[in-house]
Write an enzyme that holds these catalytic residues in place. Structure first.
Site, PDB file in Angstrom:
ATOM      1  N   TYR A 155       0.829  -1.211   0.000  1.00  0.00           N
ATOM      2  CA  TYR A 155       0.000   0.000   0.000  1.00  0.00           C
ATOM      3  C   TYR A 155       0.867   1.267   0.000  1.00  0.00           C
ATOM      4  O   TYR A 155       0.619   2.212  -0.743  1.00  0.00           O
ATOM      5  CB  TYR A 155      -0.902  -0.055   1.237  1.00  0.00           C
ATOM      6  CG  TYR A 155      -1.936   1.028   1.366  1.00  0.00           C
ATOM      7  CD1 TYR A 155      -3.097   1.019   0.590  1.00  0.00           C
ATOM      8  CD2 TYR A 155      -1.784   2.062   2.297  1.00  0.00           C
ATOM      9  CE1 TYR A 155      -4.064   1.998   0.738  1.00  0.00           C
ATOM     10  CE2 TYR A 155      -2.746   3.047   2.453  1.00  0.00           C
ATOM     11  CZ  TYR A 155      -3.887   3.008   1.678  1.00  0.00           C
ATOM     12  OH  TYR A 155      -4.856   3.986   1.830  1.00  0.00           O
ATOM     13  N   LYS A 159       0.952   4.110  -2.845  1.00  0.00           N
ATOM     14  CA  LYS A 159       0.577   5.489  -2.546  1.00  0.00           C
ATOM     15  C   LYS A 159       1.736   6.452  -2.792  1.00  0.00           C
ATOM     16  O   LYS A 159       1.520   7.602  -3.189  1.00  0.00           O
ATOM     17  CB  LYS A 159       0.059   5.595  -1.107  1.00  0.00           C
ATOM     18  CG  LYS A 159      -1.261   4.854  -0.863  1.00  0.00           C
ATOM     19  CD  LYS A 159      -2.377   5.322  -1.783  1.00  0.00           C
ATOM     20  CE  LYS A 159      -3.754   4.820  -1.358  1.00  0.00           C
ATOM     21  NZ  LYS A 159      -4.813   5.194  -2.315  1.00  0.00           N
TER      22      LYS A 159
HETATM   23  P1  NAP Z   1     -13.539   2.133   1.421  1.00  0.00           P
HETATM   24  O1  NAP Z   1     -14.580   2.666   2.328  1.00  0.00           O
HETATM   25  O2  NAP Z   1     -13.058   0.742   1.557  1.00  0.00           O
HETATM   26  O3  NAP Z   1     -14.039   2.398  -0.088  1.00  0.00           O
HETATM   27  C1  NAP Z   1     -13.242   1.991  -1.171  1.00  0.00           C
HETATM   28  C2  NAP Z   1     -13.951   2.316  -2.459  1.00  0.00           C
HETATM   29  O4  NAP Z   1     -13.091   1.906  -3.539  1.00  0.00           O
HETATM   30  C3  NAP Z   1     -15.257   1.544  -2.628  1.00  0.00           C
HETATM   31  O5  NAP Z   1     -16.192   2.367  -3.269  1.00  0.00           O
HETATM   32  C4  NAP Z   1     -14.873   0.391  -3.542  1.00  0.00           C
HETATM   33  O6  NAP Z   1     -15.914  -0.053  -4.384  1.00  0.00           O
HETATM   34  C5  NAP Z   1     -13.834   1.068  -4.405  1.00  0.00           C
HETATM   35  N1  NAP Z   1     -12.972   0.090  -5.063  1.00  0.00           N
HETATM   36  C6  NAP Z   1     -12.125  -0.806  -4.498  1.00  0.00           C
HETATM   37  N2  NAP Z   1     -11.532  -1.541  -5.445  1.00  0.00           N
HETATM   38  C7  NAP Z   1     -12.024  -1.102  -6.633  1.00  0.00           C
HETATM   39  C8  NAP Z   1     -11.806  -1.482  -7.983  1.00  0.00           C
HETATM   40  N3  NAP Z   1     -10.955  -2.441  -8.298  1.00  0.00           N
HETATM   41  N4  NAP Z   1     -12.487  -0.813  -8.955  1.00  0.00           N
HETATM   42  C9  NAP Z   1     -13.360   0.164  -8.646  1.00  0.00           C
HETATM   43  N5  NAP Z   1     -13.597   0.576  -7.374  1.00  0.00           N
HETATM   44  C10 NAP Z   1     -12.951  -0.063  -6.399  1.00  0.00           C
HETATM   45  O7  NAP Z   1     -12.207   3.039   1.505  1.00  0.00           O
HETATM   46  P2  NAP Z   1     -11.986   4.588   1.839  1.00  0.00           P
HETATM   47  O8  NAP Z   1     -11.445   4.681   3.203  1.00  0.00           O
HETATM   48  O9  NAP Z   1     -13.175   5.382   1.456  1.00  0.00           O
HETATM   49  O10 NAP Z   1     -10.761   4.871   0.851  1.00  0.00           O
HETATM   50  C11 NAP Z   1     -10.887   5.649  -0.333  1.00  0.00           C
HETATM   51  C12 NAP Z   1      -9.489   6.044  -0.795  1.00  0.00           C
HETATM   52  O11 NAP Z   1      -8.831   6.787   0.234  1.00  0.00           O
HETATM   53  C13 NAP Z   1      -8.574   4.852  -1.087  1.00  0.00           C
HETATM   54  O12 NAP Z   1      -7.743   5.148  -2.190  1.00  0.00           O
HETATM   55  C14 NAP Z   1      -7.740   4.744   0.171  1.00  0.00           C
HETATM   56  O13 NAP Z   1      -6.507   4.118  -0.056  1.00  0.00           O
HETATM   57  C15 NAP Z   1      -7.589   6.212   0.523  1.00  0.00           C
HETATM   58  N6  NAP Z   1      -7.234   6.452   1.910  1.00  0.00           N
HETATM   59  C16 NAP Z   1      -8.075   6.113   2.923  1.00  0.00           C
HETATM   60  C17 NAP Z   1      -7.713   6.372   4.247  1.00  0.00           C
HETATM   61  C18 NAP Z   1      -8.597   6.057   5.417  1.00  0.00           C
HETATM   62  O14 NAP Z   1      -8.144   6.253   6.551  1.00  0.00           O
HETATM   63  N7  NAP Z   1      -9.805   5.585   5.228  1.00  0.00           N
HETATM   64  C19 NAP Z   1      -6.464   6.941   4.500  1.00  0.00           C
HETATM   65  C20 NAP Z   1      -5.627   7.262   3.453  1.00  0.00           C
HETATM   66  C21 NAP Z   1      -6.035   7.024   2.169  1.00  0.00           C
HETATM   67  P3  NAP Z   1     -16.859  -1.340  -4.021  1.00  0.00           P
HETATM   68  O15 NAP Z   1     -17.134  -1.250  -2.557  1.00  0.00           O
HETATM   69  O16 NAP Z   1     -18.056  -1.104  -4.900  1.00  0.00           O
HETATM   70  O17 NAP Z   1     -16.111  -2.580  -4.413  1.00  0.00           O
END
Ligand code: NAP
Length: 247
Positions: A155, A159
């Protein structure tokens, strides 16, 4: 900030940060293409909320790591909406485990979904956006790309790659009026972080000077700014939204 007349695509917007960004852009007046991979019901619910705001929205199922699916999705979006002004590359996954236990598939899936997807989706819109001579591209990275994190070699590498990709495309597209920036969230409450063990959450909590976990809306507020004309003189930057976790 007014996005009336603009069309946005938000990858991975069936839940979490992507859903919050899709709604925030719609509240500012944008029409939004909502992408999902598995959670069609989540995506349809986001679409309904956007339509209730009086904006146009449609859900598109596509795995952003697979070339043909990405191409098919962007062809359909261009047909349905006529153009794309804003691309938010948000879709991401984790497959956490220490390097000693990390399988090749854990590495490949995370790199493909978090990093290769940026290449595929950005390339898919690039020709039309360059011709249009305007656009906003917002890539979601992570503070982990700066500082690393045990159990997240895949990851963190993806990133960190997103940051290099962002700066390069900012240089390539700058002369065509296209801004390319990245947001690096810290710990944001979503399904992704809900799965972490309590002791990991506790340690992270203690490292946040503002004394709370972030909400998807905290990230969406910055995404709105970066999608608007207020950020017209900003490109190639990575902005942390992390309550001061990394400084
Ligand atoms: P999340 O709640 O797990 O949501 C992830 C989203 O990505 C879901 O809509 C999922 O779609 C979609 N997704 C996953 N694999 C995919 C694929 N192969 N094709 C299309 N869509 C896909 O995660 P989140 O926390 O909102 O994270 C969103 C972004 O922020 C990510 O890039 C993550 O790395 C980044 N981020 C998050 C955090 C945190 O603390 N939460 C911190 C730093 C960065 P489905 O559910 O429909 O499969």
């Amino acid at each position: 900030m007014n996005l009336e007349g603009k069309v946005a695509v938000v990858t991975g917007s069936s839940k979490g940060i992507g859903a919050a960004i899709a709604l925030k852009l719609a509240q500012a007046g944008a029409d939004v293409a909502v992408n999902y991979n598995r959670d069609q019901a989540g995506a349809e619910a986001v679409v309904r909320q956007i339509v209730d705001l009086g904006r146009k929205a449609k859900a598109y199922g596509a795995d952003v790591a697979i070339t043909e699916q990405v191409q098919g999705m962007f062809n359909a979006i261009s047909e349905d909406f006529g153009k794309i002004d804003i691309l938010v590359n948000n879709a991401g996954i984790t497959r956490d485990t220490l390097l000693m236990r990390m399988k090749e598939d854990d590495w490949d899936k995370v790199i493909e979904t978090n990093l290769k997807s940026m290449f595929l989706c950005t390339k898919a819109i690039s020709k039309a956006m360059l011709k249009q001579r305007s656009g906003k591209i917002i890539n979601i990275t992570s503070v982990v790309g700066f500082i690393g994190n045990p159990g997240q070699a895949n990851y963190a590498a993806a990133k960190a790659g997103v940051m290099g990709f962002t700066r390069t495309i900012a240089r390539e597209f700058g002369s065509r009026g296209i801004n390319v920036n990245a947001i690096a969230p810290g710990f944001i409450e979503s399904q992704m972080t809900a799965e972490l063990p309590d002791d990991v959450k506790e340690t992270m909590f203690k490292s946040i000077p503002l004394g709370r976990f972030g909400k998807p809306e905290d990230v969406a507020d910055l995404a709105l700014f970066l999608a608007s004309e207020k950020s017209d003189y900003i490109t190639g930057q990575v902005f942390n939204v992390d309550g001061g976790m990394v400084m």
